[in-house]
Design a protein around this motif. Structure first.
Motif, PDB file in Angstrom:
ATOM      1  N   HIS A  74       1.383   6.970  -8.230  1.00 31.27           N
ATOM      2  CA  HIS A  74       2.453   7.636  -7.327  1.00 31.27           C
ATOM      3  C   HIS A  74       2.278   6.948  -6.045  1.00 31.27           C
ATOM      4  CE1 HIS A  74      -1.948   9.279  -7.113  1.00 31.27           C
ATOM      5  NE2 HIS A  74      -1.523   9.188  -5.618  1.00 31.27           N
ATOM      6  N   ASP A  75       3.543   6.803  -5.492  1.00 33.27           N
ATOM      7  CA  ASP A  75       3.775   6.258  -4.144  1.00 33.27           C
ATOM      8  C   ASP A  75       4.298   6.957  -3.113  1.00 33.27           C
ATOM      9  OD1 ASP A  75       6.465   4.934  -4.155  1.00 33.27           O
ATOM     10  OD2 ASP A  75       5.753   4.741  -6.061  1.00 33.27           O
ATOM     11  N   GLY A  87       8.843  16.871   9.443  1.00 38.48           N
ATOM     12  CA  GLY A  87       9.612  15.917   9.057  1.00 38.48           C
ATOM     13  C   GLY A  87      10.475  15.826   7.895  1.00 38.48           C
ATOM     14  N   SER A  88      11.564  15.552   7.558  1.00 44.98           N
ATOM     15  CA  SER A  88      12.278  15.496   6.331  1.00 44.98           C
ATOM     16  C   SER A  88      12.661  14.066   6.084  1.00 44.98           C
ATOM     17  CB  SER A  88      13.463  16.167   6.469  1.00 44.98           C
ATOM     18  OG  SER A  88      13.130  17.464   6.482  1.00 44.98           O
ATOM     19  N   GLY A  89      12.914  13.890   4.756  1.00 44.53           N
ATOM     20  CA  GLY A  89      13.407  12.528   4.398  1.00 44.53           C
ATOM     21  C   GLY A  89      12.714  11.521   3.703  1.00 44.53           C
ATOM     22  N   ALA A  90      11.246  11.652   3.866  1.00 40.60           N
ATOM     23  CA  ALA A  90      10.307  10.968   3.087  1.00 40.60           C
ATOM     24  C   ALA A  90      10.325  11.441   1.660  1.00 40.60           C
ATOM     25  CB  ALA A  90       8.949  10.950   3.704  1.00 40.60           C
ATOM     26  N   TYR A  91       9.808  10.518   0.862  1.00 41.98           N
ATOM     27  CA  TYR A  91       9.700  10.825  -0.650  1.00 41.98           C
ATOM     28  C   TYR A  91       8.167  10.581  -1.514  1.00 41.98           C
ATOM     29  CZ  TYR A  91      10.007   5.592  -1.357  1.00 41.98           C
ATOM     30  OH  TYR A  91       9.655   4.340  -1.464  1.00 41.98           O
ATOM     31  N   THR A  92       8.113  11.078  -2.203  1.00 37.92           N
ATOM     32  CA  THR A  92       6.917  10.979  -3.108  1.00 37.92           C
ATOM     33  C   THR A  92       7.472  10.516  -4.626  1.00 37.92           C
ATOM     34  OG1 THR A  92       5.176  12.121  -2.266  1.00 37.92           O
ATOM     35  CG2 THR A  92       4.947  11.785  -4.619  1.00 37.92           C
ATOM     36  N   ALA A  93       7.021   9.384  -5.239  1.00 35.52           N
ATOM     37  CA  ALA A  93       7.332   9.239  -6.552  1.00 35.52           C
ATOM     38  C   ALA A  93       6.263   9.291  -7.630  1.00 35.52           C
ATOM     39  CB  ALA A  93       7.964   7.583  -6.707  1.00 35.52           C
ATOM     40  N   VAL A  99       5.654   2.239   3.277  1.00 33.30           N
ATOM     41  CA  VAL A  99       5.341   2.624   2.096  1.00 33.30           C
ATOM     42  C   VAL A  99       3.989   2.888   1.998  1.00 33.30           C
ATOM     43  CG1 VAL A  99       5.705   2.026  -0.288  1.00 33.30           C
ATOM     44  CG2 VAL A  99       7.533   1.746   1.042  1.00 33.30           C
ATOM     45  N   ALA A 100       3.443   3.816   1.410  1.00 35.90           N
ATOM     46  CA  ALA A 100       1.975   4.005   1.124  1.00 35.90           C
ATOM     47  C   ALA A 100       1.888   3.403  -0.558  1.00 35.90           C
ATOM     48  CB  ALA A 100       1.547   5.429   1.253  1.00 35.90           C
ATOM     49  N   PRO A 101       1.226   2.535  -0.686  1.00 38.41           N
ATOM     50  CA  PRO A 101       1.569   1.862  -2.030  1.00 38.41           C
ATOM     51  C   PRO A 101       0.799   2.826  -3.163  1.00 38.41           C
ATOM     52  CG  PRO A 101      -0.408   0.951  -0.599  1.00 38.41           C
ATOM     53  CD  PRO A 101       0.276   1.636   0.065  1.00 38.41           C
ATOM     54  N   SER A 102       1.706   2.273  -4.441  1.00 37.40           N
ATOM     55  CA  SER A 102       1.179   3.022  -5.462  1.00 37.40           C
ATOM     56  C   SER A 102      -0.112   2.957  -6.213  1.00 37.40           C
ATOM     57  CB  SER A 102       2.295   2.552  -6.668  1.00 37.40           C
ATOM     58  OG  SER A 102       2.192   3.213  -7.824  1.00 37.40           O
ATOM     59  N   HIS A 103      -0.635   3.916  -6.467  1.00 34.74           N
ATOM     60  CA  HIS A 103      -2.019   3.715  -7.265  1.00 34.74           C
ATOM     61  C   HIS A 103      -2.263   5.088  -7.955  1.00 34.74           C
ATOM     62  CE1 HIS A 103      -4.449   6.177  -3.459  1.00 34.74           C
ATOM     63  NE2 HIS A 103      -3.480   6.782  -4.340  1.00 34.74           N
ATOM     64  N   ARG A 104      -3.294   5.246  -8.629  1.00 36.89           N
ATOM     65  CA  ARG A 104      -3.608   6.615  -9.510  1.00 36.89           C
ATOM     66  C   ARG A 104      -5.179   6.743  -9.562  1.00 36.89           C
ATOM     67  NH1 ARG A 104      -2.102   5.034 -15.894  1.00 36.89           N
ATOM     68  NH2 ARG A 104      -3.632   3.323 -16.135  1.00 36.89           N
TER      69      ARG A 104
END
Length: 351
Positions: free
Chosen positions: A147-148, A119-125, A102-107
């Motif tokens: 976003h993370d 590659g497939s299957g990672a996500y951005t929130a 996980v690349a941690p949440s920041h803004r």
């Protein structure tokens, strides 16, 4: 040998006497400040993915995504080394996230785009909604939104980061904030944003959720590719661009982000494009196929073949053209919306 100008000594004394007051003569630098045409220090450059990828994987062994916050190798323009810039207004880098990370949440105030390379299957929130990443997808993290990124798949995922970091730095307007949690809570089902705004429709009563940025933060490649294929088959091919479309903010018809424009184009098989130049330097990611970029400026020529997952930059006011034997698909981004807002954007399509 020319005699010295009779006023030369007086001028030099004037400059020396007023320097302590932080004054300097415009006439000594006028031609550099107001050139006859754009005079960027940037140079064309290409990053072959087969050369870059081993270093990305080594970075994956050297530092975790959490330690790095964002594990990215910056694509620095060779003429701007040490400035973390691919052009004088834009930043580009390749980010790696490994399975389970996980690349941690920041803004931050900087606007960012993600273009999925491998590659497939990672996500951005983004602000409580996740989107799954697939090659060729264009994803936005709007200014000042939490976003993370995470990878629930079993393979590495790599994407191109494009940000307006140098532009925000120029204005001294950068802010950033780390989240208290590593991953933000998901509050909306995946695809909610696209359902609301991605079908030439919008909620009857709504506010723009991301201000001047598109309310759609994920643009799937399958839809972009379908449009390009249809136009290649049924519409005239442009002599300079092949088939080229720009991504839209559906609420305004303008660019998806206020500082960066994004494009997708397809060069048909056998394409030999005519030359063009524009004041917005552009960064390209090769999605599919092979081709060649030919760039000229001031008597200098640059010719470079490119293939899938390669990246290259065409700086401002360099004459360029594309050639492709088998055909190819290119994603690109530039600072065009800022130049258009300021009324300074220019381009020439040469014959």
């Amino acid at each position: 040998m020319n005699a010295p100008h009779p006023m030369a000594a007086a001028r030099q004394q004037l400059y020396a006497d007023m320097a302590p007051l932080n004054l300097t003569p415009l006439w000594e630098v006028l031609h550099a400040l107001v050139p006859r045409q754009p005079d960027t220090p940037c140079v064309p450059a290409l990053w072959k993915y087969e050369d870059v990828r081993p270093f990305l994987m080594r970075a994956g062994q050297a530092i975790t995504a959490e330690e790095a916050v964002r594990r990215v190798l910056i694509l620095e323009n060779p003429a701007l080394r040490g400035q973390s810039a691919v052009t004088q207004s834009l930043y580009a880098g390749l980010q790696l996230i490994l399975p389970g990370e996980v690349a941690p949440s920041h803004r931050h105030t900087q606007s960012a785009l993600r273009f999925i390379v491998e590659g497939s299957g990672a996500y951005t929130a983004v602000d409580g909604e996740r989107t799954t990443m697939r090659p060729g997808d264009f994803i936005i993290t709007p200014s000042w939104t939490w976003h993370d990124h995470g990878n629930d798949a079993d393979e590495p995922v790599v994407w191109l980061d494009g940000l307006d970091i140098p532009m925000i730095r120029f204005f001294d307007a950068g802010f950033a904030q780390n989240d208290e949690s590593k991953s933000q809570a998901v509050s909306r089902a995946e695809g909610t944003s696209f359902a609301r705004y991605g079908h030439n429709m919008a909620p009857v009563r709504h506010d723009a959720p991301f201000g001047k940025t598109s309310p759609i933060f994920s643009y799937p490649y399958e839809r972009s590719r379908e449009a390009l294929d249809r136009l290649e088959r049924d519409a005239p091919i442009d002599d300079w661009d092949g088939v080229k479309l720009r991504y839209l903010n559906p609420l305004t018809g303008g660019s998806p982000m206020p500082t960066m424009a994004t494009f997708m184009q397809k060069l048909p098989a056998g394409f030999a494009g005519k030359p063009w130049r524009q004041t917005d330097g552009a960064v390209y990611s090769v999605v599919e196929g092979h081709g060649e970029m030919l760039v000229e400026r001031g008597g200098m020529q640059w010719r470079q073949p490119f293939g899938p997952r390669d990246h290259f930059v065409v700086p401002s006011w360099h004459t360029a053209r594309f050639v492709s034997g088998p055909g190819c698909v290119l994603f690109s981004f530039s600072d065009r919306p800022v130049q258009q807002a300021l009324g300074i954007h220019q381009e020439e399509r040469l014959s």
